[in-house]
Design an enzyme around this catalytic site. Structure first.
Site, PDB file in Angstrom:
ATOM      1  N   ASN A   9       0.813  -1.038   0.003  1.00 41.37           N
ATOM      2  CA  ASN A   9       0.073   0.018   0.015  1.00 41.37           C
ATOM      3  C   ASN A   9       0.773   1.172   0.099  1.00 41.37           C
ATOM      4  O   ASN A   9       1.446   1.503   0.969  1.00 41.37           O
ATOM      5  CB  ASN A   9      -0.950   0.004   1.500  1.00 41.37           C
ATOM      6  CG  ASN A   9      -1.771   1.145   1.430  1.00 41.37           C
ATOM      7  OD1 ASN A   9      -1.971   2.232   0.450  1.00 41.37           O
ATOM      8  ND2 ASN A   9      -2.323   1.429   2.547  1.00 41.37           N
ATOM      9  N   LYS A  11       0.128   4.298  -0.138  1.00 44.72           N
ATOM     10  CA  LYS A  11      -0.574   5.554   0.311  1.00 44.72           C
ATOM     11  C   LYS A  11      -0.110   6.650  -0.686  1.00 44.72           C
ATOM     12  O   LYS A  11      -0.146   6.580  -1.789  1.00 44.72           O
ATOM     13  CB  LYS A  11      -0.166   5.628   1.700  1.00 44.72           C
ATOM     14  CG  LYS A  11      -0.267   4.565   2.545  1.00 44.72           C
ATOM     15  CD  LYS A  11       0.154   4.639   4.073  1.00 44.72           C
ATOM     16  CE  LYS A  11      -0.112   3.339   4.780  1.00 44.72           C
ATOM     17  NZ  LYS A  11       0.176   3.297   6.234  1.00 44.72           N
ATOM     18  N   HIS A  93      -9.319   1.191   5.168  1.00 48.90           N
ATOM     19  CA  HIS A  93      -7.991   1.609   5.784  1.00 48.90           C
ATOM     20  C   HIS A  93      -8.356   2.280   7.088  1.00 48.90           C
ATOM     21  O   HIS A  93      -8.995   3.271   6.944  1.00 48.90           O
ATOM     22  CB  HIS A  93      -7.256   2.043   4.821  1.00 48.90           C
ATOM     23  CG  HIS A  93      -5.620   1.821   5.412  1.00 48.90           C
ATOM     24  ND1 HIS A  93      -5.208   2.793   6.233  1.00 48.90           N
ATOM     25  CD2 HIS A  93      -4.607   0.991   5.168  1.00 48.90           C
ATOM     26  CE1 HIS A  93      -3.850   2.658   6.599  1.00 48.90           C
ATOM     27  NE2 HIS A  93      -3.659   1.416   5.852  1.00 48.90           N
ATOM     28  N   GLU A  95      -6.684   4.700   8.227  1.00 51.28           N
ATOM     29  CA  GLU A  95      -6.576   6.173   7.787  1.00 51.28           C
ATOM     30  C   GLU A  95      -7.617   6.837   6.976  1.00 51.28           C
ATOM     31  O   GLU A  95      -7.959   7.864   7.271  1.00 51.28           O
ATOM     32  CB  GLU A  95      -5.198   6.400   7.010  1.00 51.28           C
ATOM     33  CG  GLU A  95      -3.793   5.791   7.594  1.00 51.28           C
ATOM     34  CD  GLU A  95      -2.739   5.354   6.979  1.00 51.28           C
ATOM     35  OE1 GLU A  95      -2.794   5.466   5.571  1.00 51.28           O
ATOM     36  OE2 GLU A  95      -1.968   4.995   7.493  1.00 51.28           O
ATOM     37  N   GLU A 165      -4.985  -4.933  10.683  1.00 50.35           N
ATOM     38  CA  GLU A 165      -3.938  -4.067  10.882  1.00 50.35           C
ATOM     39  C   GLU A 165      -4.214  -3.383  12.269  1.00 50.35           C
ATOM     40  O   GLU A 165      -5.084  -2.487  12.377  1.00 50.35           O
ATOM     41  CB  GLU A 165      -4.156  -2.829   9.861  1.00 50.35           C
ATOM     42  CG  GLU A 165      -3.637  -3.532   8.223  1.00 50.35           C
ATOM     43  CD  GLU A 165      -3.244  -2.296   7.344  1.00 50.35           C
ATOM     44  OE1 GLU A 165      -2.164  -2.783   6.720  1.00 50.35           O
ATOM     45  OE2 GLU A 165      -3.759  -1.219   7.247  1.00 50.35           O
ATOM     46  N   GLY A 171       2.998   2.368  10.813  1.00 50.34           N
ATOM     47  CA  GLY A 171       4.169   3.293  10.521  1.00 50.34           C
ATOM     48  C   GLY A 171       4.772   3.715  11.603  1.00 50.34           C
ATOM     49  O   GLY A 171       5.417   4.769  11.846  1.00 50.34           O
ATOM     50  N   SER A 211       3.694  -2.083  10.162  1.00 51.65           N
ATOM     51  CA  SER A 211       5.194  -2.270  10.583  1.00 51.65           C
ATOM     52  C   SER A 211       6.073  -3.472   9.876  1.00 51.65           C
ATOM     53  O   SER A 211       6.914  -3.980  10.687  1.00 51.65           O
ATOM     54  CB  SER A 211       6.000  -1.956  11.842  1.00 51.65           C
ATOM     55  OG  SER A 211       5.342  -0.530  12.171  1.00 51.65           O
TER      56      SER A 211
END
Ligand code: 13P
Length: 251
Positions: A9, A11, A93, A95, A165, A171, A211
């Site tokens: 991904n 992003k 996701h 985010e 996730e 991250g 990660s």
């Protein structure tokens, strides 16, 4: 036997030329692999990477609109994604849930729409740090999974990939331990068995994301419940992502 699937991904990273360069080299390096390799570039690079007609690497989008067409300024419809060469689309996701207000209901709507157009959803679920500290991890993922699969027909389940996730691992350099990720993914699989049946649960592929790096992929993939990875930062670098998809060579 579930076929492993590792997806990158990207992003909001990479220009068109950077995307093309990475995809060309990646596709060359994975020809002999017996796993699915997917990259999810930003929308602006989809046409260019599709034009490469890659032999092995499949393409996914990072989001999709809730409608086929219409007055939705700035949105991208599933028809447009199919018209490039997308076979996958990331849905829900964290985010998007966090910064763009996507609810479980929106996630479910997008899953239905994607499936209607032959796009395979990669559905993201996972708990926040507060939820984990409060011991709510399993309750959160079960509730998100149930909401995501509302009214999804049994025969469509094998088309769907789930990505577990944990938000606190995205991250941050912090990874859930392989055993921990395996346990939560096992709970998600049991939820699918409860909604549908054991065969559906045995068929659906569930990735871990958060990660993932060349240094931890092998341990993650060695877990019986983990069928792949959704990789953020480490998928932006050719060397790192190539090492991740070639995890079997580390053995
Ligand atoms: P990182 O691999 O950078 O932690 O990102 C994970 C992720 O969000 C993939 O969708």
């Amino acid at each position: 036997m579930r076929k492993p699937i590792i997806a990158g991904n990207w992003k909001m990273h990479k220009t068109v030329s950077e995307a093309v360069e990475l995809c060309e080299a990646l596709d060359r390096s994975v020809q002999d692999l017996d796993i699915e390799v997917v990259v999810c570039p930003p929308f602006t690079a989809l046409s260019a990477v599709c034009a490469l007609n890659m032999g092995k690497v499949k393409i996914g989008a990072q989001n999709v609109s809730i409608a086929d067409a219409g007055a939705y300024t700035g949105e991208i419809s599933p028809l447009m994604l199919v018209d490039t060469c997308c076979s996958y689309v990331i849905i829900g996701h964290s985010e998007r849930r966090q910064h763009f207000g996507e609810t479980d209901a929106v996630v479910n709507e997008k899953i239905h729409l994607a499936l209607r157009h032959g796009l395979q959803p990669i559905v993201c679920i996972g708990e926040s740090l507060d939820q984990r500290r409060a011991g709510k991890t399993e309750a959160v993922v079960v509730s998100q999974a149930k909401a995501a699969f509302a009214d999804v027909a049994r025969e469509q389940v094998p088309e769907i990939v789930i990505a577990y996730e944990p938000i606190w691992a995205i991250g941050t350099g912090e990874t859930a331990s392989a055993e921990d990720a395996n346990q939560v993914i096992g709970t998600i699989r049991k939820t699918i068995a409860k909604i549908y049946d054991q065969e559906a649960a045995d068929q659906i592929r569930i990735q871990y994301g958060g990660s993932v790096k060349p240094g931890n992929i092998q341990e993650l993939m060695a877990q019986p419940e983990i069928d792949g990875a959704l990789v953020g930062g480490a998928s932006l670098d050719l060397k790192g992502f190539t090492a991740i998809v070639h995890y079997q060579k580390q053995q």
